[in-house]
Design an enzyme around this catalytic site. Structure first.
Site, PDB file in Angstrom:
ATOM      1  N   LEU A 171       0.826  -1.222   0.000  1.00 25.55           N
ATOM      2  CA  LEU A 171       0.000   0.000   0.000  1.00 25.55           C
ATOM      3  C   LEU A 171       0.848   1.255   0.000  1.00 25.55           C
ATOM      4  O   LEU A 171       0.419   2.314  -0.446  1.00 25.55           O
ATOM      5  CB  LEU A 171      -0.900   0.022   1.238  1.00 25.55           C
ATOM      6  CG  LEU A 171      -1.958  -1.064   1.315  1.00 25.55           C
ATOM      7  CD1 LEU A 171      -2.625  -1.078   2.676  1.00 25.55           C
ATOM      8  CD2 LEU A 171      -2.999  -0.852   0.216  1.00 25.55           C
ATOM      9  N   HIS A 173       4.980   3.058   1.318  1.00 27.23           N
ATOM     10  CA  HIS A 173       6.257   2.918   2.010  1.00 27.23           C
ATOM     11  C   HIS A 173       6.548   4.260   2.656  1.00 27.23           C
ATOM     12  O   HIS A 173       6.485   5.289   2.001  1.00 27.23           O
ATOM     13  CB  HIS A 173       7.324   2.560   0.972  1.00 27.23           C
ATOM     14  CG  HIS A 173       8.641   2.269   1.578  1.00 27.23           C
ATOM     15  ND1 HIS A 173       8.912   1.083   2.202  1.00 27.23           N
ATOM     16  CD2 HIS A 173       9.758   3.019   1.681  1.00 27.23           C
ATOM     17  CE1 HIS A 173      10.155   1.110   2.654  1.00 27.23           C
ATOM     18  NE2 HIS A 173      10.680   2.284   2.357  1.00 27.23           N
ATOM     19  N   GLY A 176      10.661   4.322   7.362  1.00 27.72           N
ATOM     20  CA  GLY A 176      10.896   3.270   8.336  1.00 27.72           C
ATOM     21  C   GLY A 176      10.136   2.001   8.040  1.00 27.72           C
ATOM     22  O   GLY A 176      10.585   0.921   8.420  1.00 27.72           O
ATOM     23  N   GLY A 177       8.997   2.080   7.405  1.00 34.40           N
ATOM     24  CA  GLY A 177       8.230   0.847   7.245  1.00 34.40           C
ATOM     25  C   GLY A 177       7.546   0.742   5.899  1.00 34.40           C
ATOM     26  O   GLY A 177       7.457   1.710   5.145  1.00 34.40           O
ATOM     27  N   VAL A 179       3.875  -0.694   4.249  1.00 38.55           N
ATOM     28  CA  VAL A 179       2.528  -1.111   4.633  1.00 38.55           C
ATOM     29  C   VAL A 179       1.938  -1.995   3.537  1.00 38.55           C
ATOM     30  O   VAL A 179       2.008  -1.658   2.353  1.00 38.55           O
ATOM     31  CB  VAL A 179       1.620   0.123   4.884  1.00 38.55           C
ATOM     32  CG1 VAL A 179       0.226  -0.319   5.304  1.00 38.55           C
ATOM     33  CG2 VAL A 179       2.235   1.029   5.939  1.00 38.55           C
ATOM     34  N   LYS A 194       1.835  -3.035   8.850  1.00 35.63           N
ATOM     35  CA  LYS A 194       3.040  -2.217   8.675  1.00 35.63           C
ATOM     36  C   LYS A 194       4.230  -3.015   9.168  1.00 35.63           C
ATOM     37  O   LYS A 194       4.246  -3.466  10.315  1.00 35.63           O
ATOM     38  CB  LYS A 194       2.888  -0.928   9.479  1.00 35.63           C
ATOM     39  CG  LYS A 194       4.006   0.048   9.252  1.00 35.63           C
ATOM     40  CD  LYS A 194       3.629   1.397   9.829  1.00 35.63           C
ATOM     41  CE  LYS A 194       4.555   2.482   9.365  1.00 35.63           C
ATOM     42  NZ  LYS A 194       4.032   3.797   9.650  1.00 35.63           N
ATOM     43  N   ASP A 282       2.689  12.919  15.115  1.00 29.85           N
ATOM     44  CA  ASP A 282       2.990  12.758  13.684  1.00 29.85           C
ATOM     45  C   ASP A 282       1.740  13.027  12.848  1.00 29.85           C
ATOM     46  O   ASP A 282       1.409  12.276  11.930  1.00 29.85           O
ATOM     47  CB  ASP A 282       3.532  11.341  13.436  1.00 29.85           C
ATOM     48  CG  ASP A 282       4.346  11.254  12.149  1.00 29.85           C
ATOM     49  OD1 ASP A 282       4.645  12.314  11.552  1.00 29.85           O
ATOM     50  OD2 ASP A 282       4.676  10.128  11.733  1.00 29.85           O
TER      51      ASP A 282
HETATM   52  P1  ATP Z   1       5.652   7.880   7.905  1.00 32.70           P
HETATM   53  O1  ATP Z   1       6.441   6.628   7.904  1.00 32.70           O
HETATM   54  O2  ATP Z   1       6.467   9.078   8.145  1.00 32.70           O
HETATM   55  O3  ATP Z   1       4.453   7.793   8.801  1.00 32.70           O
HETATM   56  P2  ATP Z   1       3.847   7.542   5.749  1.00 32.70           P
HETATM   57  O4  ATP Z   1       2.695   7.786   6.649  1.00 32.70           O
HETATM   58  O5  ATP Z   1       3.755   8.081   4.356  1.00 32.70           O
HETATM   59  O6  ATP Z   1       5.157   8.097   6.412  1.00 32.70           O
HETATM   60  P3  ATP Z   1       3.504   4.745   6.254  1.00 32.70           P
HETATM   61  O7  ATP Z   1       2.939   5.049   7.570  1.00 32.70           O
HETATM   62  O8  ATP Z   1       4.526   3.651   6.175  1.00 32.70           O
HETATM   63  O9  ATP Z   1       4.176   6.024   5.601  1.00 32.70           O
HETATM   64  O10 ATP Z   1       2.315   4.409   5.275  1.00 32.70           O
HETATM   65  C1  ATP Z   1       2.550   4.227   3.908  1.00 32.70           C
HETATM   66  C2  ATP Z   1       1.229   4.323   3.167  1.00 32.70           C
HETATM   67  O11 ATP Z   1       0.452   3.163   3.436  1.00 32.70           O
HETATM   68  C3  ATP Z   1       0.351   5.481   3.604  1.00 32.70           C
HETATM   69  O12 ATP Z   1       0.704   6.653   2.931  1.00 32.70           O
HETATM   70  C4  ATP Z   1      -1.031   4.982   3.234  1.00 32.70           C
HETATM   71  O13 ATP Z   1      -1.321   5.339   1.907  1.00 32.70           O
HETATM   72  C5  ATP Z   1      -0.925   3.475   3.378  1.00 32.70           C
HETATM   73  N1  ATP Z   1      -1.563   3.018   4.618  1.00 32.70           N
HETATM   74  C6  ATP Z   1      -1.054   3.046   5.856  1.00 32.70           C
HETATM   75  N2  ATP Z   1      -1.903   2.516   6.758  1.00 32.70           N
HETATM   76  C7  ATP Z   1      -3.005   2.142   6.060  1.00 32.70           C
HETATM   77  C8  ATP Z   1      -4.272   1.529   6.416  1.00 32.70           C
HETATM   78  N3  ATP Z   1      -4.564   1.200   7.677  1.00 32.70           N
HETATM   79  N4  ATP Z   1      -5.181   1.314   5.443  1.00 32.70           N
HETATM   80  C9  ATP Z   1      -4.894   1.643   4.161  1.00 32.70           C
HETATM   81  N5  ATP Z   1      -3.734   2.226   3.757  1.00 32.70           N
HETATM   82  C10 ATP Z   1      -2.793   2.463   4.695  1.00 32.70           C
HETATM   83 MG    MG Z   2       2.045   6.759   8.296  1.00 35.45          MG
END
Ligand code: ATP
Ligand code: MG
Length: 449
Positions: A171, A173, A176-177, A179, A194, A282
């Protein structure tokens, strides 16, 4: 009677479904050959046939997190069926037989066990059941599939095992992680998982797991539901509710009347976290998730100091949505989250990050020097002509340079912009999410041609 009546109709539905009516005395399975022709009254009549002594005017079903949703009209019935068809589809994609659609009549009196009207019973394999009578609770509980409530308990007790998760698409990146959309086979539900690689000691792993425990207690419609977390080798996997609309950062410019409803949910979510003495830390568009039901939920709040520290050791940089006091390393509190709300909603309204000199091409982490302008300059304003006065005022208040001048939680809820859109109208967000997803699909399809 439900089935004979519907069998007389000629419409061609792709397939029959099984509806399981849950009564206090046992389960009643009914086969519906043409689900698209089913209406609320037919189902109510069928329920009353099964529970003649009770006054049933509505029924409920359970959503993916086990919350009960009431059905009182044809429209709500349609929403339930559409939810169920999606679930069926997911189960099939994962090689499983779909579970029956379980409904829970809302009744005044306790009925006896009945099948006097000969509803067609249980057309799906169910070991040990000869398919002709109401299934008593004890037998139903022994069936291969567990009830949603039971699953919810299992899930919230942290019993998700790595081997029961089937990973589907990635979904996104972040810092750090990664998803993934995933399917939990035992729980029959879609998850967002994640996965964060972390090279830390077992001692630290235990500390993180215990810090994450507070997530089991979070129970708000504005906060993503947490199911479980586990370590496998040097990776932690955090399993949460999947939101089919994804995060707000990919939606570009959002119209004010939609953004208003989203802001209400975000403020309510934060107020809830603050009431538990949790700072989000955050707040940004990628941590605000939406779904096609019009729900808006916050994710990725920093409950585990150890987890945040361990990730920060690998990913160096400062978050562009941080309040000036955080960028300059001062102490901070709730008001820092309020700044992040302001800058996030300004970006979502404009369709671009409000400081033009800051280019956020690769995520939100930046070298500290690049963010110095947030500390040094007067905060930006939304252009008055293009947005309502209430909205402009809301953003200006949230982005006051000095933390104490920003609204406190209660004042945020009482701001005229929030009051104006606090009307519980999820339809607005739902329609907007559906339209955007549809547009995205069409563009992807065009790209493929
Ligand atoms: P950060 O690591 O700084 O929080 P981020 O929020 O862009 O940055 P992630 O938290 O790893 O990165 O999430 C990556 C992407 O995965 C998100 O931008 C979102 O589009 C998707 N995502 C995360 N959680 C969910 C969820 N519960 N349901 C659907 N999509 C999700
Ligand atoms: Mg995030």
């Amino acid at each position: 009677m439900l089935v004979p009546r519907l069998n007389n109709l000629r419409a061609m539905d792709p397939e029959a479904i099984v509806i399981r009516i849950k009564t206090p005395s046992g389960d009643m399975d009914s086969s519906v050959d043409y689900p698209s022709l089913l209406n609320f009254n037919d189902l109510l009549v069928a329920i009353r046939d099964v529970m003649p002594e009770a006054t049933v005017t509505a029924f409920e079903y359970e959503d993916e997190v086990g919350d009960r949703i009431t059905v009182r009209s044809d429209e709500e019935l349609k929403a339930m069926l559409s939810y169920y068809f999606n679930t069926m589809h997911e189960q099939r994609m994962n090689g499983l037989l779909p579970d029956p659609l379980q409904i829970f009549p809302r009744a005044g009196k306790t009925p006896g066990i009945r099948n006097i009207h000969g509803l067609k019973v249980n057309t799906r394999p169910n070991p040990g059941n000869d398919c002709t009578h109401t299934v008593p609770d004890s037998i139903a509980n022994n069936s291969l599939k567990k009830s949603s409530a039971e699953l919810k308990r299992i899930l919230t007790n942290g019993q998700i095992n790595a081997q029961d998760i089937h990973y589907q698409e990635q979904l996104g990146h972040g810092n750090g992680g990664t998803v993934y959309k995933a399917y939990h086979v035992i729980g029959n539900r879609v998850l967002a998982v994640k996965v964060i690689p972390l090279d830390i000691t077992v001692e630290l792993q235990k500390q993180i797991m215990s810090e994450l425990e507070i997530l089991y207690k979070c129970d708000s419609p504005y906060i993503i539901t947490f199911f479980s977390a586990f370590f496998v080798e040097n990776r932690i996997s955090i399993c949460t509710e999947f939101m089919d609309g994804g995060s707000l950062d990919v939606f570009k410019r959002i119209p004010e009347h939609v953004l208003g409803r989203i802001a209400v949910a975000v403020v309510k979510g934060l107020t809830y976290l603050w009431s538990l003495k949790i700072l989000h830390r955050d707040v940004k568009p990628s941590n605000m998730l939406v779904n096609t039901r019009g729900q808006v939920k916050l994710c990725d709040f920093g409950v585990s100091t150890q987890l945040v520290n361990s990730i920060a050791k690998t990913y160096v940089g400062t978050n562009a949505y941080m309040a000036p006091e955080r960028i300059s390393g001062e102490q901070y509190g709730i008001h820092a989250d309020v700044w992040s709300v302001g800058i996030s909603f300004m970006e979502l309204a404009l369709g671009m990050f409000p400081y033009p000199q800051i280019q956020k091409n690769q995520g939100s982490l930046m070298p500290l020097q690049l963010l110095q302008c947030i500390v040094d300059e007067d905060p930006p304003d939304l252009p008055v002509g293009q947005f309502s006065e209430k909205f402009v005022h809301f953003i200006t208040q949230c982005m006051r340079r000095h933390p104490k001048e920003r609204p406190a939680p209660n004042n945020l809820m009482e701001h005229s912009f929030i009051i104006q859109y606090n009307d519980g109208n999820a339809e607005v967000v739902s329609m907007w999410v559906c339209c955007c997803l549809e547009e995205r699909r069409a563009q992807q399809a065009q790209g493929r041609v």
